[in-house]
Design a protein around this motif. Structure first.
Motif, PDB file in Angstrom:
ATOM      1  N   LYS A   1       0.817   4.352  -2.677  1.00  0.00           N
ATOM      2  CA  LYS A   1       0.656   5.753  -2.300  1.00  0.00           C
ATOM      3  C   LYS A   1       1.800   6.614  -2.839  1.00  0.00           C
ATOM      4  CE  LYS A   1      -1.993   4.992   1.953  1.00  0.00           C
ATOM      5  NZ  LYS A   1      -1.993   5.148   3.434  1.00  0.00           N
TER       6      LYS A   1
ATOM      7  N   THR B   1       0.829  -1.213   0.000  1.00  0.00           N
ATOM      8  CA  THR B   1       0.000   0.000   0.000  1.00  0.00           C
ATOM      9  C   THR B   1       0.860   1.258   0.000  1.00  0.00           C
ATOM     10  OG1 THR B   1      -0.101  -0.101   2.402  1.00  0.00           O
ATOM     11  CG2 THR B   1      -1.871  -1.179   1.181  1.00  0.00           C
ATOM     12  N   ARG B   2       2.000   1.183   0.703  1.00  0.00           N
ATOM     13  CA  ARG B   2       2.870   2.360   0.736  1.00  0.00           C
ATOM     14  C   ARG B   2       3.449   2.657  -0.648  1.00  0.00           C
ATOM     15  NH1 ARG B   2       7.487   1.914   4.967  1.00  0.00           N
ATOM     16  NH2 ARG B   2       5.668   1.665   6.301  1.00  0.00           N
TER      17      ARG B   2
END
Length: 716
Positions: free
Chosen positions: A636, A632-633
């Motif tokens: 992002k 997820t990082r």
């Protein structure tokens, strides 16, 4: 075609105007001729009458049918047929042509003197023979009775080449160091050469002895002539049996009678440039002399100027078409100029239509307005008191008024109204003030973007305009607000000044102090201007008050402290941001994410299990475990902007941003290697260490045993 009139002599430049490219279609050429006046009036007398770069010399054959020109680059000779008005042939040469001559009546026998000491002969079909002279040549002449070529150049000897025998004859030994030009009299065949010492030596070809010596250097110096060096002879030309013209390197032309050692006439061009060419026009007793700037035609008896031609480019050579008023020039330009002067003679037979054309142009002359004349009406003449001059030679009637000399007009006007200059000066000052007011932008509302900057500029513009109006010679600089180039800065939000940025906070103390100093200076200048108008008296400075110099020194020290304070605050804010980033990184290192923990608790409550069991995950070999939020990082980071990614990398220690001495940014990166790259580098190091252990030494081989026959190099 360009028409000029000098001393009431019409000169037609037939080469003037734009030349159309050959690849244009006929339809395109007709369209251009309708639109462009220069192309419409253009006369292409001879097709392709030009050189690729520069034309150095030009001559006309004795029968008048062929025009030959030598030029560069590449070195070449071009022959034009006047009967066909086009190019007949073109021949390229090995080196540049210094001088050439036509030995026959047509182009069948040509001689070229090259810059590399070669003498090249051409016949009708092309190259015929080439020979070489001992020293570099500058000019040559052909002696028709004996078929001898006389070459002069960088030496004291005059070389003779006999074309009948095909060999060199004994040279003529002169007293000169170098020779520049030479010529042979067409009547009695006297050979003359011009030296670099300013002398002319005359030789008799029959006995090969010098028969005369003229010192032209001293004779060329007249009253008012500035002597900067010893003038050398650069041009030489015979006319008839007794007349001779000599041109010097300082721009003088001397006319001699061979029976006298003193010149009959000395004509100065007043350009201090070497004379390039000399020609005689016998019907009008004129001498046509040319330097690199101008061609002058003047009477050989009185020296009175007949007319002159000044082309746009430098002149290399001038050739007059025999028994006509046409002359050609070789210029420092691709195009060779063609001039036609009806006062010198008729047009040549192959372009007789020029006479009819010039007659039509003279019948319908164009009106010309001269800068040396002023147009006035009858009312203006009455105001000046010059009505009695109507009908005299001082006024020339034209349309509804008259032309009068501009010098006479200024003189009479100054006498009629002596205060006209003061009124003119006041009107100009008033116009300047009104123009400065119109240049200022009258804004009813401030712009949406950079309001503070716009307000600051408006205040400064008002102060400067007020100061300029008080000064006598004040000039108002146009404001940025009224300039279209800076209009976007007050309309586009992307140009908004960020007052919280690091650059602004560091530069703001300096800019503010400069603005304060500027306001003080404007205030002081306005006070001085007001005091000058009111005849202010000198007043002493009151005690206890600091002078302007001390105040300026205090201001210079104050902004330094403000910059230091801003740097300290920026450092503290950066430190707080780094601490906060570290705390957020520590939270992300948990084994399970919060969403998964909440889901597992909900499932345990549903099944009724009171004791929560831990969940285990298998990590693949070769991968380094960080957290479950890596995926997820990364997503992002891909969606984040460049500014956010740089801040994250700076906080994590991957990149480091530092200020340089000139105010720009310097970014350094440290890239982390993956586990696979580390394993590959370790395997390469182990492989190199293993190869070093397996290396075998060759020291046990014996070098004392000799070589046997057929047994190789020795035994092991």
């Amino acid at each position: 075609m360009q028409i000029s009139s000098i001393n009431d002599v019409k000169i037609y430049n037939l080469s003037h105007g734009k030349s159309l490219p050959e690849w244009l279609s006929d339809r395109k050429k007709r369209q251009l001729q309708k639109k462009d006046v220069d192309i419409l009036r253009r006369i292409e007398l001879i097709q392709d009458f030009e050189m690729p770069t520069v034309c150095t010399s030009i001559k006309v054959s004795k029968d008048g049918q062929y025009i030959l020109a030598a030029g560069t680059y590449k070195p070449r000779i071009r022959c034009y047929d006047t009967y066909q008005l086009s190019l007949k042939f073109e021949r390229c040469l090995d080196s540049d042509v210094v001088a050439f001559d036509i030995l026959s009546d047509d182009y069948s026998k040509l001689v070229f003197l090259h810059c590399n000491r070669y003498v090249e002969f051409h016949s009708q079909h092309g190259h015929y023979y080439k020979t070489r002279i001992p020293k570099f040549g500058r000019d040559f002449s052909y002696h028709y009775p004996s078929c001898d070529l006389y070459f002069v150049g960088a030496g004291s000897e005059v070389y003779r080449l006999n074309l009948e025998q095909g060999r060199f004859l004994n040279s003529l030994q002169t007293d000169a160091v170098e020779h520049n030009v030479c010529d042979i009299n067409p009547v009695h065949q006297l050979f003359a050469t011009g030296t670099s010492e300013g002398r002319v030596e005359c030789w008799d070809p029959r006995v090969r002895n010098r028969v005369g010596l003229l010192d032209c250097a001293l004779s060329s110096v007249t009253e008012g002539t500035e002597v900067q060096g010893l003038p050398s002879i650069t041009a030489l030309k015979f006319n008839g049996s007794l007349a001779m013209a000599v041109g010097t390197s300082t721009g003088q032309v001397l006319l001699y009678d061979l029976r006298s050692c003193q010149p009959l006439l000395v004509k100065d061009h007043f350009y201090n440039l070497p004379i390039k060419s000399l020609n005689f026009h016998d019907p009008l007793d004129l001498v046509v002399s040319a330097d690199s700037k101008i061609i002058k035609m003047w009477n050989k008896d009185s020296g009175k100027v007949f007319s002159s031609i000044q082309p746009q480019t430098n002149i290399n050579d001038v050739c007059m078409y025999p028994k006509s008023g046409m002359l050609f020039t070789a210029n420092e330009d691709p195009k060779m100029n063609t001039f036609y002067i009806p006062a010198l003679g008729p047009a040549p037979r192959w372009c007789s239509f020029l006479d009819n054309l010039t007659e039509e142009l003279e019948e319908s002359p164009e009106s010309t307005v001269y800068d040396d004349y002023k147009f006035v009406t009858r009312k203006d003449l009455e105001n000046l008191g010059l009505s009695h001059l109507v009908g005299s030679s001082l006024l020339r009637a034209y349309m509804h008024g008259f032309f009068m000399d501009i010098r006479l007009y200024h003189k009479v006007k100054s006498m009629a109204n002596p205060f006209a200059y003061e009124e003119y000066r006041k009107d100009k000052i008033r116009q300047k003030i009104e123009e400065s007011r119109t240049q200022r932008v009258q804004l009813t509302n401030l712009p949406k973007v950079n309001k503070e900057l716009a307000l600051k500029l408006m205040e400064e513009g008002d102060d400067e305009a007020e100061l300029a109006s008080r000064k006598k010679k004040g000039k108002v600089v146009p404001s940025i607000l009224g300039d279209d180039r800076f209009k976007v800065m007050f309309e586009n939000p992307d140009y908004q000044v960020d007052e919280q940025s690091e650059d602004f906070r560091l530069l703001n103390p300096i800019v503010s102090k400069v603005g304060q100093k500027r306001k003080k200076k404007l205030r002081l200048l306005s006070q001085q201007a007001a005091a000058a108008q009111k005849e202010a008296e000198e007043e002493e400075e009151p005690e206890g008050r600091a002078s302007s110099e001390e105040e300026s020194s205090d201001d210079d020290k104050s902004w330094v402290e403000e910059v230091r304070e801003q740097r300290r605050l920026l450092w503290m804010e950066g430190r707080e941001r780094r601490l906060q980033a570290r705390k957020e990184a520590d939270r992300d290192t948990d084994l399970l994410p919060r969403e998964q923990n909440g889901a597992s608790k909900a499932s345990n409550m549903s099944t009724g299990n009171k004791s929560s069991k831990p969940q285990f995950y298998q990590i693949k070999a070769g991968e380094e475990f960080r957290s479950f939020n890596d995926v997820t990082r990364k997503q992002k980071l891909q969606k984040a902007s460049l500014e956010e990614r740089l801040k994250l990398e700076e906080n994590s220690g991957i990149s480091n941003v530092a200020d340089t001495a000139v105010g720009s940014k310097q970014v350094t990166f440290t890239l982390k290697k993956s586990e696979q790259q580390k394993k590959q580098q370790q395997a390469e190091r182990d492989h190199h260490a293993e190869r070093k252990k397996l290396r075998r030494s060759a020291g046990h081989l014996s070098s004392e045993r000799g070589r046997g026959r057929g047994r190789g190099r020795g035994r092991f």
